[in-house]
Design a protein around this motif. Structure first.
Motif, mmCIF file in Angstrom:
data_model
loop_
_atom_site.group_PDB
_atom_site.id
_atom_site.type_symbol
_atom_site.label_atom_id
_atom_site.label_comp_id
_atom_site.label_asym_id
_atom_site.label_seq_id
_atom_site.Cartn_x
_atom_site.Cartn_y
_atom_site.Cartn_z
ATOM 1 N N PHE A 113 24.222 -16.961 -0.572
ATOM 2 C CA PHE A 113 23.280 -15.486 0.094
ATOM 3 C C PHE A 113 23.443 -14.653 -2.057
ATOM 4 C CE2 PHE A 113 25.757 -11.155 0.663
ATOM 5 C CZ PHE A 113 24.261 -11.265 1.952
ATOM 6 N N ILE A 114 23.846 -15.519 -3.097
ATOM 7 C CA ILE A 114 23.250 -14.937 -4.303
ATOM 8 C C ILE A 114 21.961 -15.312 -4.630
ATOM 9 C CG2 ILE A 114 24.000 -14.480 -6.392
ATOM 10 C CD1 ILE A 114 26.928 -14.708 -5.439
ATOM 11 N N ILE A 115 21.913 -17.009 -4.268
ATOM 12 C CA ILE A 115 21.122 -17.126 -5.043
ATOM 13 C C ILE A 115 19.337 -16.564 -3.996
ATOM 14 C CG2 ILE A 115 18.919 -19.122 -5.036
ATOM 15 C CD1 ILE A 115 21.934 -20.597 -5.920
ATOM 16 N N ASP A 116 19.299 -15.908 -2.980
ATOM 17 C CA ASP A 116 18.797 -16.006 -2.373
ATOM 18 C C ASP A 116 18.196 -14.824 -2.249
ATOM 19 O OD1 ASP A 116 18.392 -18.298 -0.565
ATOM 20 O OD2 ASP A 116 19.094 -18.435 0.722
ATOM 21 N N HIS A 117 19.117 -13.874 -2.344
ATOM 22 C CA HIS A 117 18.442 -12.792 -2.360
ATOM 23 C C HIS A 117 18.952 -12.157 -4.104
ATOM 24 C CE1 HIS A 117 20.730 -13.072 1.089
ATOM 25 N NE2 HIS A 117 19.401 -11.791 1.582
ATOM 26 N N MET A 118 18.458 -12.967 -4.738
ATOM 27 C CA MET A 118 18.305 -12.577 -6.828
ATOM 28 C C MET A 118 16.754 -11.890 -6.348
ATOM 29 S SD MET A 118 18.758 -15.791 -8.471
ATOM 30 C CE MET A 118 17.911 -15.655 -9.748
ATOM 31 N N MET A 169 31.090 -34.750 0.651
ATOM 32 C CA MET A 169 31.501 -34.863 -0.456
ATOM 33 C C MET A 169 31.295 -32.676 -1.478
ATOM 34 S SD MET A 169 28.874 -35.860 -3.825
ATOM 35 C CE MET A 169 29.378 -37.998 -2.983
ATOM 36 N N ALA A 170 31.880 -32.210 -2.230
ATOM 37 C CA ALA A 170 32.188 -31.737 -3.396
ATOM 38 C C ALA A 170 31.013 -31.008 -3.346
ATOM 39 C CB ALA A 170 33.333 -30.860 -3.455
ATOM 40 N N VAL A 171 30.763 -29.666 -3.398
ATOM 41 C CA VAL A 171 29.325 -29.600 -4.215
ATOM 42 C C VAL A 171 29.541 -28.597 -4.999
ATOM 43 C CG1 VAL A 171 27.682 -27.177 -4.464
ATOM 44 C CG2 VAL A 171 28.128 -28.364 -1.905
ATOM 45 N N LYS A 172 29.241 -29.249 -6.101
ATOM 46 C CA LYS A 172 29.290 -28.805 -7.616
ATOM 47 C C LYS A 172 28.522 -27.447 -7.804
ATOM 48 C CE LYS A 172 30.324 -33.301 -9.099
ATOM 49 N NZ LYS A 172 30.065 -34.574 -10.358
ATOM 50 N N PHE A 173 28.932 -26.607 -8.349
ATOM 51 C CA PHE A 173 28.361 -25.116 -8.422
ATOM 52 C C PHE A 173 27.571 -25.363 -9.618
ATOM 53 C CE2 PHE A 173 31.387 -24.362 -4.064
ATOM 54 C CZ PHE A 173 30.108 -23.587 -3.756
ATOM 55 N N ASN A 174 28.487 -25.941 -10.615
ATOM 56 C CA ASN A 174 27.318 -25.638 -11.235
ATOM 57 C C ASN A 174 25.909 -26.017 -12.596
ATOM 58 O OD1 ASN A 174 28.437 -28.051 -11.500
ATOM 59 N ND2 ASN A 174 28.637 -28.355 -13.631
ATOM 60 N N LEU A 231 35.836 -16.488 -7.959
ATOM 61 C CA LEU A 231 35.266 -17.231 -9.070
ATOM 62 C C LEU A 231 35.673 -18.800 -9.033
ATOM 63 C CD1 LEU A 231 35.395 -14.083 -11.449
ATOM 64 C CD2 LEU A 231 33.328 -14.414 -10.778
ATOM 65 N N ASN A 232 37.235 -18.728 -8.837
ATOM 66 C CA ASN A 232 37.898 -20.085 -8.964
ATOM 67 C C ASN A 232 37.252 -21.046 -7.741
ATOM 68 O OD1 ASN A 232 39.086 -18.655 -11.379
ATOM 69 N ND2 ASN A 232 41.167 -18.955 -9.953
ATOM 70 N N ALA A 233 37.337 -20.989 -6.468
ATOM 71 C CA ALA A 233 36.587 -21.567 -5.561
ATOM 72 C C ALA A 233 34.597 -21.566 -6.509
ATOM 73 C CB ALA A 233 35.952 -21.089 -4.610
ATOM 74 N N PHE A 234 34.125 -21.242 -7.127
ATOM 75 C CA PHE A 234 32.693 -21.318 -7.852
ATOM 76 C C PHE A 234 32.269 -22.300 -8.702
ATOM 77 C CE2 PHE A 234 31.249 -16.705 -6.526
ATOM 78 C CZ PHE A 234 30.712 -16.883 -5.145
ATOM 79 N N GLN A 252 29.665 -22.243 0.108
ATOM 80 C CA GLN A 252 28.427 -22.964 -0.377
ATOM 81 C C GLN A 252 27.873 -21.320 0.521
ATOM 82 O OE1 GLN A 252 27.559 -26.696 0.574
ATOM 83 N NE2 GLN A 252 25.113 -25.648 0.501
ATOM 84 N N GLU A 253 27.600 -20.821 0.974
ATOM 85 C CA GLU A 253 27.152 -20.352 1.998
ATOM 86 C C GLU A 253 27.115 -18.648 1.264
ATOM 87 O OE1 GLU A 253 25.656 -19.668 4.795
ATOM 88 O OE2 GLU A 253 25.737 -22.205 4.666
ATOM 89 N N VAL A 254 28.191 -18.188 0.523
ATOM 90 C CA VAL A 254 28.656 -17.069 -0.960
ATOM 91 C C VAL A 254 27.217 -17.376 -1.674
ATOM 92 C CG1 VAL A 254 29.442 -15.765 -2.021
ATOM 93 C CG2 VAL A 254 30.107 -16.705 0.469
ATOM 94 N N MET A 255 27.397 -18.399 -2.538
ATOM 95 C CA MET A 255 26.242 -18.906 -3.527
ATOM 96 C C MET A 255 25.019 -18.863 -2.933
ATOM 97 S SD MET A 255 25.936 -19.671 -6.402
ATOM 98 C CE MET A 255 27.870 -20.336 -6.991
#
Length: 230
Positions: free
Chosen positions: A216-221, A1-6, A41-44, A211-214
């Motif tokens: 990466f951002i969240i873990d280093h906010m 199942m695809a991750v819903k990044f929103n 961005l489109n992937a997010f 998902q790893e990119v997201m």
């Protein structure tokens, strides 16, 4: 199942934003022309929100903001590498965005909270990436707010070892990508003097490891508001 990044890890994002009292988190996405900023961005968003260039003409000429949800906003920026004159115009736009401020509680803070620099997997234009870091990013935002990610994992070895049926890399390509991430980390330090975190690698076009990119951002906010750099 695809991750819903929103809706992905919104509790983690909100908890951190509540701590530092900002909404939303503003992330500037930067890179050379062709690195895949708009595709990322489109992937997010899992839909087309940013135009993707086809050929040599860059699509992102202005600064566009896209709100993923109430807590997370991404800024698409023009890519460098389209000529000296055009690059100077683009540099100014990005620097102006990094110098955008807001005031609260008798203090002034930077509007952009983090920068995500995207590098193309083939590493064809690292010189322009170093120019972007040296002349635009590093002088205008704290270094611990700079993240680097390597896109286009599917072409990192000229397309070899990428399974186009499953849209995943084989073990040889994963090993190569991991070595490449360490190499980029070292080369950025040597070229710019900045010690970055080890980049994550992904393929925005095929949705692999996004998902790893997201994460990466969240873990280093950031843990505090960005003090405005004069």
């Amino acid at each position: 199942m695809a991750v819903k990044f929103n809706t992905y890890r919104t509790n983690d994002i909100l908890a951190n934003l509540n701590q530092i009292k900002i909404h939303p988190l503003d992330v500037m996405v930067a890179g050379v022309t062709g690195a895949g900023k708009s595709t990322t961005l489109n992937a997010f968003f899992q839909r087309t929100v940013a135009r993707v260039g086809d050929g040599v003409d860059p699509e992102t000429m202005e600064l566009d903001a896209y709100a993923l949800n109430d807590y997370f906003r991404l800024w698409d920026t023009p890519g460098l590498g389209d000529g000296v004159h055009i690059d100077q115009i683009h540099k100014k736009k990005m620097i102006d965005l990094l110098y955008k401020t807001y005031s609260t509680d008798n203090s002034t803070y930077g509007f952009i909270d983090m920068v995500l620099v995207i590098i193309e997997g083939a590493n064809r234009d690292m010189g322009t990436t170093y120019t972007l870091l040296n002349e635009v990013i590093v002088p205008n935002i704290q270094r611990d707010r700079i993240l680097v990610a390597i896109n286009q994992a599917d072409v990192a070895m000229k397309g070899r070892h990428w399974n186009h049926i499953t849209n995943t890399p084989d073990t040889s390509l994963v090993t190569f990508l991991d070595e490449q991430a360490c190499s980029v980390q070292k080369r950025v330090r040597e070229a710019t003097g900045v010690s970055i975190l080890k980049p994550v690698y992904y393929s925005a076009e095929y949705g692999w490891n996004v998902q790893e990119v997201m994460d990466f951002i969240i873990d280093h906010m950031p843990k505090e508001r960005r003090v405005f750099m004069k």
